[in-house]
Write an enzyme that holds these catalytic residues in place. Structure first.
Site, mmCIF file in Angstrom:
data_model
loop_
_atom_site.group_PDB
_atom_site.id
_atom_site.type_symbol
_atom_site.label_atom_id
_atom_site.label_comp_id
_atom_site.label_asym_id
_atom_site.label_seq_id
_atom_site.Cartn_x
_atom_site.Cartn_y
_atom_site.Cartn_z
ATOM 1 N N GLU A 7 7.884 -3.562 11.919
ATOM 2 C CA GLU A 7 8.381 -2.281 11.417
ATOM 3 C C GLU A 7 8.681 -1.336 12.578
ATOM 4 O OE1 GLU A 7 7.207 1.303 8.257
ATOM 5 O OE2 GLU A 7 5.976 -0.500 8.397
ATOM 6 N N LYS A 55 -0.864 -9.340 2.924
ATOM 7 C CA LYS A 55 -0.355 -8.830 4.206
ATOM 8 C C LYS A 55 -1.400 -7.903 4.819
ATOM 9 C CE LYS A 55 3.002 -5.656 4.378
ATOM 10 N NZ LYS A 55 2.370 -4.545 5.143
ATOM 11 N N GLU A 96 -2.192 -5.381 8.450
ATOM 12 C CA GLU A 96 -1.616 -4.722 9.619
ATOM 13 C C GLU A 96 -2.505 -4.948 10.835
ATOM 14 O OE1 GLU A 96 -0.853 -0.608 8.863
ATOM 15 O OE2 GLU A 96 0.298 -0.996 7.032
ATOM 16 N N ASP A 131 0.837 -1.194 0.000
ATOM 17 C CA ASP A 131 0.000 0.000 0.000
ATOM 18 C C ASP A 131 0.875 1.249 0.000
ATOM 19 O OD1 ASP A 131 0.935 -0.201 2.592
ATOM 20 O OD2 ASP A 131 -1.015 0.050 3.547
ATOM 21 N N SER A 132 2.187 1.054 0.142
ATOM 22 C CA SER A 132 3.145 2.141 -0.017
ATOM 23 C C SER A 132 3.123 2.690 -1.439
ATOM 24 C CB SER A 132 4.559 1.671 0.336
ATOM 25 O OG SER A 132 4.869 0.460 -0.346
ATOM 26 N N ASP A 184 -0.530 -5.992 -0.172
ATOM 27 C CA ASP A 184 -1.095 -5.373 1.018
ATOM 28 C C ASP A 184 -2.601 -5.231 0.871
ATOM 29 O OD1 ASP A 184 0.637 -4.763 3.146
ATOM 30 O OD2 ASP A 184 1.543 -3.115 2.028
#
Length: 290
Positions: free
Chosen positions: A208, A140, A142, A71-72, A110
């Site tokens: 992270e 992935k 979070e 998502d970066s 993501d």
């Protein structure tokens, strides 16, 4: 017969062989169990982000084991200030491009903010889209122990899940900005998060911006491999955003970034030289004309 003219704007992922050459042996795909084997053997693996075909192809051929369509992309492709605005529909085409271009690497996507938090059912539906439409091999998400049920539901549906704890960029507003997580007494919470997520079926846990000592304790507490980004060197794998790693993005870098090239300067110099040649009439020359 007329000579063959190369396609002018690219031909998709590099394929084919010189005339008469034997077809190359198919490259074995990296799978989640290979990452597990790496941890068991004390080996390490490399992971980078990728968002389109050429970086995916280059990194894949360079031996990068895992490619993350992160998502970066929100703030490295689409020009947003954070990862929060990017959507599923924006990430799916990027994921397809990477998955089509990488022949060896495990490709993960993501799940962006707002696409899994409502319920495990929402997470499963989004994960299915990334595997079916994005051609990803896993996803992935979070979040900590609260999402153990979500991970369990996704794994039961056949969706491999990498968990992401520590600093979670999608939660930057609730975390008070970009702050190191897992210091002091908070290390216990991070360990508990990792254990809960691994027990729920996550095949790996990414950390992270976590103190190296805490990350080492997390790695020792779970059997699945860990990946670090600003989390010391005790993890099985390491990940960086490729534009940071290769020096494409300008500005101040995070402490955990090591730049292996200066692509920003290289591309800038190339663009200036091209513009100068066009303005002076040196390009195109006779050798570039039909």
């Amino acid at each position: 017969m007329p000579s063959e003219v190369p396609a002018p704007y690219g031909t998709g992922p590099t394929a084919g062989n010189p005339a008469g050459a034997l077809a190359p042996k198919p490259v074995a795909r990296v799978r989640t169990h290979h990452l597990q084997q790496a941890k068991a053997k004390g080996e390490r693996f490399a992971m980078l982000t990728a968002y389109e075909q050429y970086t995916a192809e280059i990194f894949d051929q360079a031996g990068i084991d895992v490619l993350l369509v992160g998502d970066s992309a929100s703030n490295n492709v689409f020009g947003n200030e954070t990862s929060i605005p990017v959507t599923v529909d924006e990430l799916l085409p990027l994921c397809r491009a990477v998955s089509r271009s990488a022949k060896r690497a495990l490709v993960l996507a993501d799940l962006p903010f707002g696409s899994y938090e409502v319920s495990p059912e929402q997470a499963v539906a989004t994960g299915v889209r990334f595997l079916k439409e994005g051609l990803a091999h896993g996803v992935k998400i979070e979040g900590g122990a609260f999402y153990a049920g979500t991970v369990r539901a996704m794994v039961q549906a056949g969706i491999p899940v990498m968990a992401h704890i520590g600093f979670t960029p999608q939660s930057e507003h609730s975390l008070g900005g970009y702050r190191v997580q897992g210091r002091g007494d908070d290390a216990t919470r991070l360990i508990e998060d990792a254990v809960a997520l691994a027990n729920a079926g996550a095949f790996s846990v990414l950390m992270e911006m976590v103190p190296a000592e805490t990350a080492a304790a997390v790695d020792a507490a779970i059997d699945v491999p860990t990946i670090g980004i600003g989390a010391g060197n005790a993890t099985t794998g390491q990940v960086l955003v490729w534009q940071d790693m290769a020096g494409l993005r300008g500005g101040k870098m995070a402490k955990f970034v090591k730049q292996y090239a200066d692509l920003r300067t290289t591309l800038s110099d190339a663009a200036k030289s091209y513009a100068d040649d066009v303005r002076s009439g040196q390009f195109p020359g006779p050798e570039h004309s039909f």
